[in-house]
Scaffold this motif. Structure first.
Motif, short mmCIF file in Angstrom:
data_model
loop_
_atom_site.label_atom_id
_atom_site.label_comp_id
_atom_site.label_asym_id
_atom_site.label_seq_id
_atom_site.Cartn_x
_atom_site.Cartn_y
_atom_site.Cartn_z
N THR A 14 25.25 -51.65 6.19
CA THR A 14 25.41 -52.11 4.80
C THR A 14 26.51 -53.14 4.66
O THR A 14 26.50 -53.93 3.71
N THR B 39 23.82 -56.90 -2.33
CA THR B 39 22.60 -56.59 -1.58
C THR B 39 22.26 -55.11 -1.65
O THR B 39 21.10 -54.73 -1.88
N HIS B 40 23.27 -54.25 -1.46
CA HIS B 40 23.02 -52.81 -1.34
C HIS B 40 23.48 -52.01 -2.55
O HIS B 40 22.98 -50.90 -2.77
N GLY C 147 23.45 -45.77 2.06
CA GLY C 147 22.76 -46.65 2.98
C GLY C 147 21.42 -46.12 3.45
O GLY C 147 20.65 -46.84 4.10
N GLN D 40 21.77 -42.50 -3.78
CA GLN D 40 22.57 -43.26 -4.74
C GLN D 40 23.01 -42.34 -5.88
O GLN D 40 22.29 -41.42 -6.27
#
Length: 519
Positions: free
Chosen positions: A285, A350-351, A369, A373
């Motif tokens: 990540t 991005t992540h 990752g 979340q």
């Protein structure tokens, strides 16, 4: 006896002559006359002039001038009490490193007799409008230099830790932290210098923040190569890069984590899963792990987005300081700093940006990752709500606006709605407790006058007559609150009113005598 060192005429003198000065922990629990003339009859909470731990005339002059700016008598009293709280009560000791002219400032949080990296940086930030070049030992610049130097010492001693004991030069005995007595931590530390060793990425970012603030206000470049700042930055980078280590190697073997933490506790948020490793974190990540949040609660998923935001922001600004220094390592460190800052920003976008089924594209609070979340926010700064205040993004960013709308609704599991105070809370004090700090962060990041007025009125009405900003308040019972002495939150409130004086001066001319709160 008042437990602080009184600072008079630039000297550090034990306050033995002022036996009448009470311990502020006790003083802050009592109401004191004269009361404000408004509906809340707020207590006067400043200690007597001779009992204040540091006096800055610029701040005293500002408090006086704001009396004609803030028209509501209760709001003025809250500002009068809150804004100088760190200077009045929390500069526990100021002096010099042994055998050196290196200034040191030991700043306590309030009713906890230890110095947190995060809190002390933010306590200093409250007075940033008055920071200017000054070599005098009784200046705000000296306080800043002392905080930076002492934080550098702490980071070189135990760079994974979050809060620290008094410096040996102060001759103040170390505080006892019973909660940490059975902690098992890697790397090991000494409790003679460390109060608690929870690794929090925002603690490292706080050192960068206070350094940036000092340099931007003073242009005092020579200070940064004089003592241990460069070495401390190197230690910060080593920790940050080490904490990018994932749980597993490519072949599936478990990698050795640079940091582990376990505590005997009945609270899940006070220890880490998997014998101190935390929940698994994937490789690739580009984000930095944080074992704990700025609330000192354990992360669920260690790729904690708000701290990565804060670290990326202040890594960029301090890299510019480093690039100007002429030391054997500064050029290489500046390149590492700038490169890591840029890669972190890419990694967050991005992540850390996720698709929410109803809110659209938002920032996650934490990720692992693997697809795990956490969708929420916590009151403590850094937070997602405070991202524009931290300088990471702008309030009109589409992703931020979507995130903010979710956080300030009951889609956020820690948004506490009620008639006393509707604001974000967190697991540190649990459901029903809203944090005034979150309401303050909401004001600092809002251009909506109606929203600011509402939040200002709610905070004003949530002090239970004490005229101090509490840590948290029961959204349904103003007399149920935590921490009567929390300097950071008080300073941040005063900072907010100075901000409003510039951005929305008409708000400070309003009356809050008919404001009833609500949600």
């Amino acid at each position: 006896m008042w437990p602080f060192t009184m600072l008079l005429w630039g000297l550090s003198l034990p306050l033995l002559a002022y036996a009448a000065c009470p311990d502020y922990s006790d003083y802050a629990k009592q109401l004191h006359e004269p009361y404000s003339s408004g509906r809340y009859h707020l207590s006067y909470m400043r200690p007597a002039a001779e009992c204040r731990t540091f006096v800055l005339q610029d701040v005293e002059d500002k408090i006086k001038s704001m009396e004609s700016v803030i028209k509501d008598p209760d709001l003025y009293r809250l500002f009068q009490n809150a804004y100088p709280n760190t200077l009045d009560t929390a500069i526990k000791w100021k002096g010099y490193a042994a055998g050196s002219d290196e200034e040191l400032t030991f700043v306590i949080t309030g009713d906890i007799n230890a110095m947190w990296l995060r809190d002390s940086a933010n306590q200093m930030q409250s007075y940033l409008p008055f920071l200017k070049p000054d070599s005098s030992p009784d200046s705000l610049a000296s306080l800043y230099r002392g905080v930076i130097n002492l934080q550098a010492r702490y980071l070189l001693t135990s760079p994974y830790c979050n809060s620290f004991q008094p410096p040996v030069e102060s001759k103040i005995p170390p505080a006892v932290n019973g909660a940490a007595s059975n902690d098992v931590v890697t790397p090991r530390y000494s409790n003679t210098s460390v109060f608690e060793c929870k690794y929090e990425l925002d603690s490292l970012a706080a050192f960068l923040e206070v350094s940036t603030n000092y340099y931007n206000a003073t242009s005092d470049l020579s200070f940064f190569s004089k003592y241990s700042w460069v070495s401390a930055i190197s230690a910060v980078l080593d920790v940050a890069e080490g904490m990018m280590t994932p749980t597993y190697a490519a072949n599936g073997s478990v990698l050795t984590s640079p940091y582990t933490f376990t505590r005997d506790t009945t609270r899940a948020s006070e220890t880490l899963e998997n014998n101190g490793l935390g929940n698994p974190t994937a490789n690739g990540t580009g984000l930095i792990r944080s074992a704990f949040r700025p609330s000192d609660d354990a992360t669920i998923f260690q790729l904690f987005i708000p701290s990565n935001m804060m670290f990326a922001t202040y890594l960029a600004s301090t890299s510019k300081i480093m690039a100007q220094l002429n030391t054997s390592t500064s050029a290489g460190l500046a390149t590492r700093m700038a490169s890591l800052s840029a890669s972190l920003r890419d990694a967050i976008e991005t992540h850390g940006v996720i698709d929410h089924p109803t809110a659209g594209r938002i920032y996650a609070y934490e990720i692992d990752g693997y697809g795990g979340q956490t969708v929420m926010d916590d009151a403590n700064i850094p937070s997602l709500l405070a991202a524009p205040f931290l300088g990471y993004t702008t309030a009109d960013s589409e992703v931020y606006k979507n995130t903010r709308a979710l956080l300030l609704s009951q889609k956020n599991p820690y948004f506490m709605a009620g008639p006393v105070l509707s604001a974000i809370g967190g697991p540190h004090n649990g459901p029903r407790y809203a944090w005034p700090m979150a309401a303050i962060a909401r004001m600092l990041t809002s251009a909506d006058e109606g929203e600011v007025v509402e939040q200002l009125g709610l905070v004003l009405g949530s002090t239970d007559g004490f005229g101090l900003v509490h840590e948290s308040v029961n959204s349904w019972n103003e007399s149920d609150w935590t921490r009567q002495w929390f300097s950071w939150a008080n300073g941040l409130f005063g900072q907010t009113l100075l901000d409003l004086e510039d951005r929305m001066p008409e708000v400070l001319r309003m009356s809050f005598q008919g404001h009833g709160g609500g949600y």
